[in-house]
Design a protein around this motif. Sequence first.
Motif, PDB file in Angstrom:
ATOM      1  N   GLU A  82      -5.216  52.187  29.303  1.00  0.00           N
ATOM      2  CA  GLU A  82      -5.101  51.663  30.673  1.00  0.00           C
ATOM      3  C   GLU A  82      -5.278  52.757  31.728  1.00  0.00           C
ATOM      4  OE1 GLU A  82      -5.254  48.548  31.300  1.00  0.00           O
ATOM      5  OE2 GLU A  82      -5.129  48.080  29.166  1.00  0.00           O
ATOM      6  N   VAL A  83      -5.004  54.002  31.348  1.00  0.00           N
ATOM      7  CA  VAL A  83      -5.196  55.111  32.294  1.00  0.00           C
ATOM      8  C   VAL A  83      -6.535  55.807  32.030  1.00  0.00           C
ATOM      9  CG1 VAL A  83      -4.311  57.350  33.065  1.00  0.00           C
ATOM     10  CG2 VAL A  83      -2.727  55.475  32.594  1.00  0.00           C
ATOM     11  N   VAL A  84      -6.849  55.998  30.736  1.00  0.00           N
ATOM     12  CA  VAL A  84      -8.079  56.705  30.371  1.00  0.00           C
ATOM     13  C   VAL A  84      -9.315  55.852  30.703  1.00  0.00           C
ATOM     14  CG1 VAL A  84      -9.394  57.477  28.348  1.00  0.00           C
ATOM     15  CG2 VAL A  84      -7.007  58.146  28.609  1.00  0.00           C
ATOM     16  N   THR A  99       1.964  53.968  37.093  1.00  0.00           N
ATOM     17  CA  THR A  99       1.491  53.153  35.969  1.00  0.00           C
ATOM     18  C   THR A  99      -0.013  53.285  35.786  1.00  0.00           C
ATOM     19  OG1 THR A  99       3.120  51.603  36.766  1.00  0.00           O
ATOM     20  CG2 THR A  99       1.712  50.837  34.984  1.00  0.00           C
ATOM     21  N   ARG A 100      -0.722  53.382  36.899  1.00  0.00           N
ATOM     22  CA  ARG A 100      -2.176  53.411  36.840  1.00  0.00           C
ATOM     23  C   ARG A 100      -2.733  54.793  36.506  1.00  0.00           C
ATOM     24  NH1 ARG A 100      -6.315  53.737  40.597  1.00  0.00           N
ATOM     25  NH2 ARG A 100      -4.986  53.837  42.438  1.00  0.00           N
ATOM     26  N   LEU A 101      -2.012  55.833  36.892  1.00  0.00           N
ATOM     27  CA  LEU A 101      -2.611  57.178  36.810  1.00  0.00           C
ATOM     28  C   LEU A 101      -1.922  58.131  35.832  1.00  0.00           C
ATOM     29  CD1 LEU A 101      -3.245  57.609  40.642  1.00  0.00           C
ATOM     30  CD2 LEU A 101      -4.942  57.097  38.904  1.00  0.00           C
ATOM     31  N   LEU A 102      -0.732  57.775  35.390  1.00  0.00           N
ATOM     32  CA  LEU A 102       0.003  58.696  34.520  1.00  0.00           C
ATOM     33  C   LEU A 102      -0.032  58.200  33.079  1.00  0.00           C
ATOM     34  CD1 LEU A 102       1.952  61.208  34.497  1.00  0.00           C
ATOM     35  CD2 LEU A 102       3.816  59.561  34.654  1.00  0.00           C
ATOM     36  N   ALA A 103      -0.451  59.097  32.179  1.00  0.00           N
ATOM     37  CA  ALA A 103      -0.501  58.735  30.753  1.00  0.00           C
ATOM     38  C   ALA A 103       0.233  59.777  29.936  1.00  0.00           C
ATOM     39  CB  ALA A 103      -1.960  58.648  30.302  1.00  0.00           C
ATOM     40  N   GLY A 104       0.555  59.420  28.697  1.00  0.00           N
ATOM     41  CA  GLY A 104       1.146  60.413  27.803  1.00  0.00           C
ATOM     42  C   GLY A 104       2.167  59.810  26.879  1.00  0.00           C
ATOM     43  N   PRO A 110      -3.951  54.783  22.773  1.00  0.00           N
ATOM     44  CA  PRO A 110      -2.651  54.388  23.339  1.00  0.00           C
ATOM     45  C   PRO A 110      -2.623  54.482  24.868  1.00  0.00           C
ATOM     46  CG  PRO A 110      -2.526  56.575  22.328  1.00  0.00           C
ATOM     47  CD  PRO A 110      -3.865  56.016  21.964  1.00  0.00           C
ATOM     48  N   HIS A 111      -3.561  55.229  25.438  1.00  0.00           N
ATOM     49  CA  HIS A 111      -3.528  55.395  26.896  1.00  0.00           C
ATOM     50  C   HIS A 111      -4.738  54.769  27.557  1.00  0.00           C
ATOM     51  CE1 HIS A 111      -1.363  58.936  25.057  1.00  0.00           C
ATOM     52  NE2 HIS A 111      -0.419  58.160  25.551  1.00  0.00           N
ATOM     53  N   TRP A 170     -16.487  55.331  46.940  1.00  0.00           N
ATOM     54  CA  TRP A 170     -16.271  54.059  47.634  1.00  0.00           C
ATOM     55  C   TRP A 170     -17.392  53.796  48.622  1.00  0.00           C
ATOM     56  CZ3 TRP A 170     -10.344  54.763  48.961  1.00  0.00           C
ATOM     57  CH2 TRP A 170      -9.633  54.748  47.766  1.00  0.00           C
ATOM     58  N   ARG A 176     -11.777  63.577  32.460  1.00  0.00           N
ATOM     59  CA  ARG A 176     -10.702  63.351  33.416  1.00  0.00           C
ATOM     60  C   ARG A 176      -9.448  64.179  33.106  1.00  0.00           C
ATOM     61  NH1 ARG A 176     -11.372  58.969  36.624  1.00  0.00           N
ATOM     62  NH2 ARG A 176      -9.199  58.305  36.644  1.00  0.00           N
ATOM     63  N   GLN A 217      -3.657  58.046  48.009  1.00  0.00           N
ATOM     64  CA  GLN A 217      -3.313  57.618  49.378  1.00  0.00           C
ATOM     65  C   GLN A 217      -2.154  58.450  49.928  1.00  0.00           C
ATOM     66  OE1 GLN A 217      -4.860  54.548  51.136  1.00  0.00           O
ATOM     67  NE2 GLN A 217      -6.332  55.597  49.853  1.00  0.00           N
ATOM     68  N   GLY A 275     -10.643  56.290  21.747  1.00  0.00           N
ATOM     69  CA  GLY A 275     -10.180  56.691  23.068  1.00  0.00           C
ATOM     70  C   GLY A 275     -10.255  55.589  24.092  1.00  0.00           C
ATOM     71  N   ILE A 318      -1.941  63.148  25.399  1.00  0.00           N
ATOM     72  CA  ILE A 318      -2.759  62.060  25.949  1.00  0.00           C
ATOM     73  C   ILE A 318      -3.998  61.935  25.069  1.00  0.00           C
ATOM     74  CG2 ILE A 318      -4.074  61.255  27.961  1.00  0.00           C
ATOM     75  CD1 ILE A 318      -2.334  63.308  29.624  1.00  0.00           C
ATOM     76  N   VAL A 319      -4.270  60.738  24.583  1.00  0.00           N
ATOM     77  CA  VAL A 319      -5.505  60.535  23.816  1.00  0.00           C
ATOM     78  C   VAL A 319      -6.631  60.277  24.818  1.00  0.00           C
ATOM     79  CG1 VAL A 319      -6.680  59.163  22.063  1.00  0.00           C
ATOM     80  CG2 VAL A 319      -4.240  59.662  21.829  1.00  0.00           C
ATOM     81  N   LEU A 320      -7.579  61.201  24.852  1.00  0.00           N
ATOM     82  CA  LEU A 320      -8.670  61.138  25.833  1.00  0.00           C
ATOM     83  C   LEU A 320      -9.725  60.117  25.419  1.00  0.00           C
ATOM     84  CD1 LEU A 320      -9.049  64.999  26.276  1.00  0.00           C
ATOM     85  CD2 LEU A 320      -8.015  63.420  27.919  1.00  0.00           C
ATOM     86  N   ILE A 361      -7.284  60.776  48.622  1.00  0.00           N
ATOM     87  CA  ILE A 361      -7.770  59.400  48.734  1.00  0.00           C
ATOM     88  C   ILE A 361      -7.231  58.531  47.609  1.00  0.00           C
ATOM     89  CG2 ILE A 361      -9.852  57.945  48.741  1.00  0.00           C
ATOM     90  CD1 ILE A 361     -11.312  60.232  50.159  1.00  0.00           C
ATOM     91  N   HIS A 406      -5.616  63.811  34.682  1.00  0.00           N
ATOM     92  CA  HIS A 406      -4.401  63.679  33.848  1.00  0.00           C
ATOM     93  C   HIS A 406      -3.413  64.805  34.136  1.00  0.00           C
ATOM     94  CE1 HIS A 406      -6.268  60.426  31.778  1.00  0.00           C
ATOM     95  NE2 HIS A 406      -7.137  61.154  31.129  1.00  0.00           N
TER      96      HIS A 406
END
Lengths: 224, 392
Positions: B198-200, A190-195, B195-196, B119, A121, A161, B190, A25-27, A158, A125
Amino acid sequence: MILDELEKRLRPPARAVPSYPPKVIVLASGKPLVVRQAENDDIPILLEAIEPLVRVRKDFYDIVAARMYAELLSQYLHRTLDPYCLIGTIDGVIASIVNGRMIDEKRGMSYHTLTIHRGLRCGAHMFAAKMEHHMDVLKQEEVFIVAESYLGFKRWMIEYQLEPRPDFQHELGGVGSYALTRKLYDTYKTRLLAGTRPVPPEVLRTADTLILPDEYPQIPGFKR
Amino acid sequence: MREVGIVGIGHTKFGRLDYDLVDIMAWSSLEALKDAGIEGGIDQVFVANMGAGAVNNQTGIASALVSRIFLEPAMAETVENGPASGASAVKCGYLAIAAGMADTVLVTGGERMRETTGWKATDFVATLTHPDAEYAYGLTLPAYGGMFTRAYMERHGLTEKHLAMIAVKAHRNAEKNPFAHIEETASIDGIWDGPHREVVNPVMADPLRLYDLCPVSDGAASVVLTAMETAGRFKKKPIRIAGIGQATDTHCVFNREDLLDLKAVRLAAERAYAMAGIGPKEISLAELHDAFLILEVAESEEVGFFPKGEAKKAIERGETEIAGRIPINTSGGLKAKGHPVGATGVSQIHEIVKQLRGEAEEGRRVKNPRYGLAVNFGGFGNNVVATILAKE
């Protein structure tokens, strides 16, 4: 001979379980976080990395570190059924560790997420990678999760969910469990998993030999 | 009116602090007194805070602070002016001394927001919007930030990459600031090209991404003000408050003629310049209220550093970097230093004092600064305070 017999009785059966394929994962810093499954030989150095955090009261690091230390020691000594541990490294330095185990073919149990390198993060990840391991690699249908820290509760229960499962008693005790279901996983993946896979060999090589962190943001002035 | 100077500064680390609000404020207050070389002798305390009642279930915090650090029988009040509470409290301190009501004033801004979830913290800040016309429809400050950014991009051609460049600068400055909440590098590779991405660096309030927004922080900052005529008795040379300007705009953003016209910022800066007898060209550095990165861009134009729509060129040329023509947010700004709302305005002034004294850390120290400008932005630009400090 008697020791061999006893060991057989104390050691859970070793089952062929698929391994987590490494990814990178590129941070936000631009640095790669290499995520791979820990082998049993990696565990002694992981224990060494975790040990200083056992005395950190802030953010429940003490309980998370102490419990993870015991869980990995149990894995190392073959006292847990179907455990796994994933490690995230930056330039070979141990940045984050997650672990858990299979309950059975369809259900998994998340144990802990411990992040040493904070602010990028890495923990988020790695937790996502752990869920990926249960859902996409082990092909399970749900993962039981509890949190000990406020941060963990905010981040996992949270943000994902998670579904409350008050009737399920998680092995870590405490309150009733929560569960990540396949439906939730598919929603948040899609929103939370990268790699990216495969990891370029020169990048993967950086994670071959694990390096202990020189500093811990949780322990000001730490010297090894 | 008497002239007023700053003779002491104090600051806590920003981030998540495991102390109660009054303890957090006590820490920065005692640091400021120590920096001034005094242990007491404070006539008046002004505390800047927005959420103690709502978030921490505590009120009367000015009195509590005075008692915690044994400053009785000093006069004490809490100043609440949304996210501009800090600069408003400094203004109150200035007025008290200038009018002769007090000789030495302690101003402390503090907030403890991480007691709740992100939130809920966002919801609490949103209570400053119009209850019927804005809040009731779910409007939050990040939502306004997103809409403002989109409108600005369409009119002036700013891109998401420009914002990423500002984020990288903010993180670089914050990394060298020991008080900053964010201690990690951000790189274009980054957060923009990665490449990441959308998540990072996910979208939070379209088109604003995670790295375009400030974090939710705890923290406090303090300054000791005194009359310039008696400032010689303190340990350090005073930094003079040369100008203060304040202006308001409509509560409802909808009622403004032009969404992109931050009239209160412009008027507050003009009033501060007029009082100081200088213009934007004389300013050596600025702390601009960048709760969302677009605000650094828009405010830098409203205060006269760049013509409208031209800030993006300055970003491309590196003019707002530490060694640039007009360094902006040398502390890391709200974006990376953090944004404990009540503390922010005082923290901005703390940073300007530090720079004018030549005490900023190596790598983020501005060369030979003379005047510094701080813009503290309340609401979505409906109450703005600009402060100009001068090195004598």
